[in-house]
Design a protein around this motif. Structure first.
Motif, short mmCIF file in Angstrom:
data_model
loop_
_atom_site.label_atom_id
_atom_site.label_comp_id
_atom_site.label_asym_id
_atom_site.label_seq_id
_atom_site.Cartn_x
_atom_site.Cartn_y
_atom_site.Cartn_z
N ALA A 185 0.83 -1.20 0.00
CA ALA A 185 0.00 0.00 0.00
C ALA A 185 0.87 1.25 0.00
CB ALA A 185 -0.92 0.00 1.21
N ARG A 186 1.96 1.20 0.76
CA ARG A 186 2.87 2.35 0.84
C ARG A 186 3.52 2.63 -0.52
NH1 ARG A 186 5.12 3.40 5.87
NH2 ARG A 186 4.74 1.21 6.37
N VAL A 187 4.03 1.57 -1.17
CA VAL A 187 4.66 1.73 -2.48
C VAL A 187 3.64 2.20 -3.51
CG1 VAL A 187 5.80 0.50 -4.36
CG2 VAL A 187 6.47 0.06 -2.00
N GLY A 188 2.44 1.62 -3.46
CA GLY A 188 1.39 2.03 -4.40
C GLY A 188 1.03 3.49 -4.26
N ASP A 189 0.91 3.98 -3.02
CA ASP A 189 0.55 5.39 -2.82
C ASP A 189 1.69 6.31 -3.24
OD1 ASP A 189 -1.97 4.83 -1.97
OD2 ASP A 189 -1.54 4.98 0.17
N LEU A 190 2.93 5.89 -3.01
CA LEU A 190 4.07 6.71 -3.45
C LEU A 190 4.11 6.80 -4.97
CD1 LEU A 190 6.91 5.58 -1.01
CD2 LEU A 190 5.86 7.85 -1.14
N LEU A 191 3.86 5.67 -5.66
CA LEU A 191 3.83 5.69 -7.12
C LEU A 191 2.67 6.54 -7.63
CD1 LEU A 191 4.66 1.96 -7.96
CD2 LEU A 191 6.15 3.95 -8.23
N LEU A 192 1.52 6.44 -6.94
CA LEU A 192 0.37 7.26 -7.33
C LEU A 192 0.67 8.74 -7.14
CD1 LEU A 192 -2.59 7.38 -8.24
CD2 LEU A 192 -3.25 7.16 -5.85
N LEU A 193 1.35 9.07 -6.03
CA LEU A 193 1.72 10.47 -5.78
C LEU A 193 2.68 10.97 -6.85
CD1 LEU A 193 1.60 12.91 -3.84
CD2 LEU A 193 3.54 11.93 -2.63
N LEU A 194 3.67 10.14 -7.20
CA LEU A 194 4.62 10.52 -8.24
C LEU A 194 3.95 10.68 -9.59
CD1 LEU A 194 7.58 11.00 -9.05
CD2 LEU A 194 7.81 8.53 -9.38
N GLY A 195 3.06 9.73 -9.92
CA GLY A 195 2.35 9.82 -11.20
C GLY A 195 1.43 11.04 -11.25
N SER A 196 0.75 11.32 -10.14
CA SER A 196 -0.15 12.49 -10.09
C SER A 196 0.64 13.78 -10.24
CB SER A 196 -0.92 12.49 -8.77
OG SER A 196 -1.73 11.33 -8.66
N LEU A 197 1.82 13.83 -9.63
CA LEU A 197 2.66 15.03 -9.75
C LEU A 197 3.07 15.27 -11.19
CD1 LEU A 197 4.31 17.34 -8.51
CD2 LEU A 197 6.14 15.70 -8.06
N ASN A 198 3.52 14.21 -11.87
CA ASN A 198 3.93 14.35 -13.27
C ASN A 198 2.76 14.69 -14.17
OD1 ASN A 198 6.97 13.42 -13.90
ND2 ASN A 198 6.23 12.26 -12.15
N LEU A 199 1.59 14.09 -13.89
CA LEU A 199 0.41 14.39 -14.70
C LEU A 199 -0.02 15.84 -14.50
CD1 LEU A 199 -1.77 13.28 -16.58
CD2 LEU A 199 -3.09 12.63 -14.56
N THR A 200 0.07 16.32 -13.27
CA THR A 200 -0.29 17.71 -13.00
C THR A 200 0.64 18.67 -13.73
OG1 THR A 200 -1.14 17.11 -10.81
CG2 THR A 200 -0.59 19.43 -11.18
N LEU A 201 1.94 18.38 -13.69
CA LEU A 201 2.90 19.23 -14.39
C LEU A 201 2.66 19.20 -15.89
CD1 LEU A 201 6.17 18.40 -12.42
CD2 LEU A 201 4.78 20.46 -12.25
N PHE A 202 2.30 18.03 -16.42
CA PHE A 202 2.02 17.90 -17.86
C PHE A 202 0.82 18.76 -18.26
CE2 PHE A 202 -0.64 15.68 -21.04
CZ PHE A 202 0.18 15.84 -22.14
N ILE A 203 -0.28 18.64 -17.50
CA ILE A 203 -1.48 19.41 -17.82
C ILE A 203 -1.25 20.90 -17.60
CG2 ILE A 203 -3.90 19.78 -17.20
CD1 ILE A 203 -4.09 16.83 -16.50
N PHE A 204 -0.53 21.24 -16.51
CA PHE A 204 -0.24 22.64 -16.22
C PHE A 204 0.56 23.26 -17.36
CE2 PHE A 204 2.20 26.09 -14.31
CZ PHE A 204 1.21 26.78 -13.62
N ASN A 205 1.50 22.49 -17.92
CA ASN A 205 2.35 23.00 -18.99
C ASN A 205 1.59 23.21 -20.29
OD1 ASN A 205 4.99 23.86 -19.64
ND2 ASN A 205 5.41 21.95 -20.72
N LEU A 206 0.36 22.67 -20.37
CA LEU A 206 -0.45 22.85 -21.58
C LEU A 206 -1.27 24.13 -21.55
CD1 LEU A 206 -1.78 19.23 -22.25
CD2 LEU A 206 0.12 20.41 -23.37
N ILE A 207 -1.22 24.88 -20.45
CA ILE A 207 -1.95 26.16 -20.38
C ILE A 207 -1.43 27.07 -21.49
CG2 ILE A 207 -2.38 28.22 -18.99
CD1 ILE A 207 -2.16 26.50 -16.51
N PRO A 208 -2.32 27.61 -22.34
CA PRO A 208 -1.87 28.38 -23.52
C PRO A 208 -1.36 29.78 -23.18
CG PRO A 208 -4.26 28.37 -23.41
CD PRO A 208 -3.78 27.45 -22.31
N LEU A 209 -0.34 29.83 -22.35
CA LEU A 209 0.29 31.09 -21.99
C LEU A 209 1.79 30.92 -22.08
CD1 LEU A 209 -1.76 32.14 -18.80
CD2 LEU A 209 -1.89 33.19 -21.06
N LEU A 210 2.46 31.89 -22.69
CA LEU A 210 3.92 31.89 -22.68
C LEU A 210 4.39 32.25 -21.28
CD1 LEU A 210 4.60 33.73 -26.05
CD2 LEU A 210 5.01 31.31 -25.57
N PRO A 211 5.49 31.67 -20.81
CA PRO A 211 6.49 30.86 -21.52
C PRO A 211 6.24 29.35 -21.45
CG PRO A 211 7.33 31.42 -19.36
CD PRO A 211 5.96 32.05 -19.47
#
Length: 276
Positions: A185-211
């Motif tokens: 459960a601990r490893v699963g939640d850590l992987l989920l946290l890591l995946g959620s962080l990367n997914l958030t950064l990916f979606i955030f980077n798609l905001i149509p604003l420079l830079p």
């Protein structure tokens, strides 16, 4: 399950017993029916309690493989009103807004359930939609974070956090009681946290604003659309778009992102969100 009716962190001898405890409900019970309503999830329980008022209701639970029927009598109490993000709403004076609602004292339990690989795309889509929804509400979430930081109110667990907050959550996961929180459960939640962080950064980077990359993509799409329209109308190629003219906007966006980062770092240190 709540043992008493109180707004404090712990029960005292002066606090009345909660309706759930008085009815004989126990932690680990699975509610299968509430009055005339069949129960499939926690939202069904919430809806049934809200619709039933303070009238006694027959509740069917499964305990240790056996089905039992109990009678629960909710009480009407003043409960905090929360918004869609889980933040407690306040009035113009900063006092929490409350309303009279039926109260029982039950809460959901969470358990790990094995899923097939075919469920992964659906889960990714669900998390992506939820993440995009938070980004759309980002100004409101930052406002709540600021007001909670100034007032000292506890931050909502559904609010936004910075990199310090993410590190704090990872620390709570790794330091949790191993007897109640297994390695898988601990490893699963850590992987989920890591995946959620990367997914958030990916979606955030798609905001149509420079830079951000989304801003460069928006500029490229605008340039391609303008050239296509020119070809359709038989006009010469208008040439590339000069995105350098948007540098003042890029600077403003960068400054706003830096201010947001500083705010979240301070909030995560002074008024952190805890998973416990």
């Amino acid at each position: 399950m709540a043992q008493c009716i109180t707004t404090a962190q712990e029960c005292t001898s002066d606090d009345p017993v909660s309706p759930a405890r008085a009815a004989g409900l126990e932690s680990g019970d699975t509610i299968t029916r509430w009055g005339d309503a069949d129960i499939e999830n926690w939202e069904d329980v919430q809806s049934a309690i809200a619709a039933g008022g303070d009238a006694p209701v027959s509740v069917t639970v499964t305990r240790a493989g056996e089905e039992r029927t109990l009678t629960v009598t909710p009480v009407l109490t003043q409960r905090p009103v929360t918004d869609s993000s889980g933040n407690v709403m306040t009035d113009s004076s900063g006092n929490p807004v409350t309303e009279l609602r039926p109260y029982v004292g039950v809460s959901p339990a969470y358990a790990q359930v094995a899923q097939s690989l075919s469920a992964v795309p659906g889960q990714v889509w669900t998390i992506s939609k939820a993440t995009a929804g938070v980004l759309l509400r980002l100004p409101v979430e930052l406002w709540h974070t600021t007001t909670d930081l100034i007032s000292g109110n506890e931050r909502s667990t559904s609010g936004v956090v910075g990199i310090v907050g993410v590190a704090g959550m990872a620390g709570e996961i790794t330091s949790a009681d191993s007897e109640l929180y297994g390695v898988s459960a601990r490893v699963g939640d850590l992987l989920l946290l890591l995946g959620s962080l990367n997914l958030t950064l990916f979606i955030f980077n798609l905001i149509p604003l420079l830079p951000l990359d989304g801003g460069h993509m928006a500029g490229a799409l605008y340039e391609g659309t303008r050239r296509q329209i020119a070809r359709w109308r038989g006009r010469p190629d208008p040439g590339p778009v000069d995105t350098a003219r948007l540098m003042p906007l890029s600077y403003a966006v960068a400054i706003a992102f830096i201010a947001m980062t500083v705010l979240l770092i301070v909030a995560d240190i002074v008024n952190p969100i805890s998973l416990r």
